[in-house]
Design an enzyme around this catalytic site. Structure first.
Site, PDB file in Angstrom:
ATOM      1  N   ASP A 113     -28.504 -63.596  35.080  1.00  0.00           N
ATOM      2  CA  ASP A 113     -27.561 -64.321  35.980  1.00  0.00           C
ATOM      3  C   ASP A 113     -26.340 -64.134  35.264  1.00  0.00           C
ATOM      4  OD1 ASP A 113     -29.802 -65.476  37.227  1.00  0.00           O
ATOM      5  OD2 ASP A 113     -28.952 -67.340  36.930  1.00  0.00           O
ATOM      6  N   HIS A 169     -33.805 -60.250  31.456  1.00  0.00           N
ATOM      7  CA  HIS A 169     -35.252 -59.526  31.834  1.00  0.00           C
ATOM      8  C   HIS A 169     -35.123 -58.157  31.833  1.00  0.00           C
ATOM      9  CE1 HIS A 169     -37.245 -63.507  32.869  1.00  0.00           C
ATOM     10  NE2 HIS A 169     -35.507 -63.777  32.911  1.00  0.00           N
ATOM     11  N   SER A 256     -22.198 -65.242  26.723  1.00  0.00           N
ATOM     12  CA  SER A 256     -22.696 -63.990  26.157  1.00  0.00           C
ATOM     13  C   SER A 256     -22.519 -62.820  26.900  1.00  0.00           C
ATOM     14  CB  SER A 256     -24.232 -63.976  25.619  1.00  0.00           C
ATOM     15  OG  SER A 256     -24.392 -65.392  24.700  1.00  0.00           O
TER      16      SER A 256
END
Length: 295
Positions: A113, A169, A256
């Site tokens: 995201d 991911h 981040s």
């Protein structure tokens, strides 16, 4: 004020920034900048705050954070009452249906995201941080031979703000090499900081690995730490087969960034993302969402 493009709603929105006033003061005032250099960018500061977020004392922050930033509790894999500390909540896993993955082999998905900037036909000696600030891929990776492989390739920058799902991911089936760690500072990766600190990504603590994907060539995954990020946790098993959508790792508390580099003529990034990048706006995306295609 940070404006981004919501491709689902086809509209521009204003980002709710955790610690907005603090960030502006730190990166804009003389006293804030001095404090930044003396303390805030140091490992000790982020490590201490990360420790606090790992303790039960931080549990009281959870509900306030959910309320302030409209976090959808229906996506949580476990009840919020079961989170033992703030980082337990912050690194939460989601129910599978919350982030559907496009498994088409030709489709490039977002690894997480966040808000995306993307560049094609990159100059590895003038990678764009923000308008007016550039950096070299060799400085980011500290590996000249590896960097040269990605000349004229593509770069995707995924910025995770504190309100986002913070697990990242794999974008394809493949095998990922060992992670290489590079020590550095802990500047914020918020656009406010990116407009003040030259070569910020090259200054910050970061980790990278080579992902040998089945459909998109050898992809460099770079995970960049930031202020108050207690740790970057890699959860994958190096040199073993992974599947598209499998978890690679997660960030503990803090905003981040994950940066992906692709070799020349391997992918075509979605045109709306490129268009928004060219006009200076990030595009909001979710993990598993289509952001490009294999060439």
């Amino acid at each position: 004020m940070i404006k981004y493009f919501n491709r689902e709603a086809n509209s521009y929105e204003i980002e709710k920034v955790a610690g907005d006033k603090y960030l502006k003061w730190t990166y804009s005032s003389p006293i804030g900048m001095k404090l930044l250099e003396l303390l805030i960018k140091k490992k000790f500061f982020s490590k201490y705050y990360g420790w606090y977020c790992d303790t039960g004392f931080s549990k009281g922050k959870i509900q306030k954070f959910i309320d302030n930033f409209d976090i959808d509790e229906k996506e949580f894999k476990k009840l919020k009452s079961n989170y033992k500390c703030f980082n337990d909540f912050f690194t939460r896993e989601l129910v599978t249906e919350a982030r559907p993955i496009n498994y088409d082999k030709s489709v490039l998905i977002s690894p997480g995201d966040g808000r995306v900037l993307a560049y094609e036909n990159i100059d590895i000696n003038k990678l764009i941080q923000v308008k007016g600030f550039t950096y070299k891929l060799t400085d980011l990776l500290q590996n000249l031979e590896l960097a040269e492989k990605y000349s004229k390739g593509s770069c995707i920058i995924l910025r995770l703000c504190p309100t986002d799902y913070h697990r990242f991911h794999f974008i394809d089936n493949g095998i990922c090499d060992e992670t290489i760690k590079i020590n550095g500072s802990y500047y914020s990766v918020n656009p406010i900081a990116l407009e003040k600190i030259p070569k910020l990504f090259c200054e910050n603590k970061r980790e990278y690995s080579i992902f040998h994907s089945e459909n998109f060539g050898d992809v460099i995954f770079v995970d960049v730490g930031a202020t108050c990020v207690g740790s970057i946790i890699q959860t994958y098993a190096p040199c073993k087969k992974v599947k598209k959508g499998d978890e690679k790792g997660y960030f503990k508390f803090g905003g981040s960034t994950t940066i992906l580099f692709f070799e020349k003529d391997k992918i075509k990034i979605d045109s709306d993302i490129i268009e928004q990048t060219n006009t200076g706006f990030e595009t909001k995306v979710c993990m598993g969402e289509k952001i490009g295609l294999r060439l």
